[in-house]
Design an enzyme around this catalytic site. Structure first.
Site, PDB file in Angstrom:
ATOM      1  N   ASP A  47       0.840  -1.201   0.000  1.00  0.00           N
ATOM      2  CA  ASP A  47       0.000   0.000   0.000  1.00  0.00           C
ATOM      3  C   ASP A  47       0.872   1.248   0.000  1.00  0.00           C
ATOM      4  OD1 ASP A  47      -2.905   1.205   0.915  1.00  0.00           O
ATOM      5  OD2 ASP A  47      -1.252   2.271   1.879  1.00  0.00           O
ATOM      6  N   HIS A 110      -7.668   9.555  -1.643  1.00  0.00           N
ATOM      7  CA  HIS A 110      -6.962   9.586  -0.366  1.00  0.00           C
ATOM      8  C   HIS A 110      -7.780  10.264   0.741  1.00  0.00           C
ATOM      9  CE1 HIS A 110      -2.551   9.370   1.150  1.00  0.00           C
ATOM     10  NE2 HIS A 110      -3.392   9.210   2.152  1.00  0.00           N
TER      11      HIS A 110
END
Length: 278
Positions: A47, A110
């Site tokens: 990630d 995000h």
């Protein structure tokens, strides 16, 4: 080395390893070695994010690992200043190029940055990338229930994942319940808190002693048993290896109750309703 991490099945049928390796705050020069160590230890999910500035180092580690691409699950994230339909498509291309990949496994917005009011447009670009087969699953990060309800109402692909701050001091029970009801996987960032604070809490230390494990392994096992996807971060090889060794023991009801009692609804990061930076 093959992976020992079981998958969870996302709402579109794609398999995602339940435990992955996060590279937040890892400089690009260190990311290559850290990710290489993680892949060697059996991690298959990595990630990263555009804003981390380490997509290139992450990509070099993936390229040099010898692990077949189809065995990997790679996530990156769209930064706030790149939100908007066209800007999102451009940012995706930049991230993909830096990572040196042909496609992504998971792409996340995000932050919702509600003051910009661009997350629906950005997600519509995600839907195009998904329809074109350039990403296997799309989702969000730091989205509150109100942001998700709007997104689901105004778009056609339910997010596969919401990556949120989640640890024993911020257990997010209401959010997790909402996400489960929508078929959205909960992924925990900062799963071990930050610094040593959480790992020195007497209740967690006692449970670790009882199972002959480290406090970090106890907290990661707690996440796994809750059904969370979890992405611990470390640059220390011994810790990287230790953090994946959480599938050969279980916490009992008493352990889970003791950890449940630690919830203080205390955030370490920004609140998604108010954060509009970047």
């Amino acid at each position: 080395m093959s992976s020992k991490v079981p998958p969870i099945i996302l709402n579109n049928g794609v398999e995602m390893p339940q435990l992955g390796f996060g590279v937040w705050q890892v400089p690009d020069g260190e990311a290559e070695q850290a990710v290489a160590t993680a892949l060697e230890a059996g991690y298959r999910s990595i990630d990263t994010a555009a804003i981390y500035g380490n997509e290139e180092g992450t990509g070099r580690a993936i390229a040099g690992s010898g692990v077949p691409r189809e065995e990997l699950f790679v996530t990156t994230k769209l930064w706030n200043s790149d939100q908007g339909y066209d800007a999102t498509l451009r940012a995706f291309d930049v991230s993909l190029e830096k990572l040196g990949l042909e496609y992504l496994d998971l792409y996340l917005i995000h932050w919702p940055t509600p003051a910009r009011d661009l997350y629906v447009d950005s997600y519509k670009a995600f839907e195009k990338l998904y329809a074109d087969g350039r990403v296997r699953a799309v989702g969000v990060s730091n989205f509150l229930t109100e942001h998700l309800e709007r997104l689901i109402a105004e778009t056609s692909v339910v997010p596969a994942v919401d990556q949120i701050e989640l640890h024993p001091h911020l257990q997010q029970n209401a959010a997790r319940e909402f996400l489960a009801g929508q078929g959205i996987a909960t992924e925990a960032w900062s799963p071990l808190g930050q610094g040593k604070g959480l790992l020195e809490v007497p209740a967690i230390v006692a449970i670790a002693r009882k199972h002959d494990r480290t406090p970090a392994q106890v907290v990661l096992r707690w996440h796994v048993q809750l059904g969370n996807v979890v992405i611990p971060k470390s640059v220390t090889p011994s810790r990287i290896r230790e953090n994946i060794e959480v599938f050969d023991f279980s916490l009992d009801t008493e352990d889970l109750a003791a950890i449940s009692a630690l919830d203080e609804d205390r955030r370490l990061g920004s609140h998604p309703a108010h954060f509009n930076g970047g």
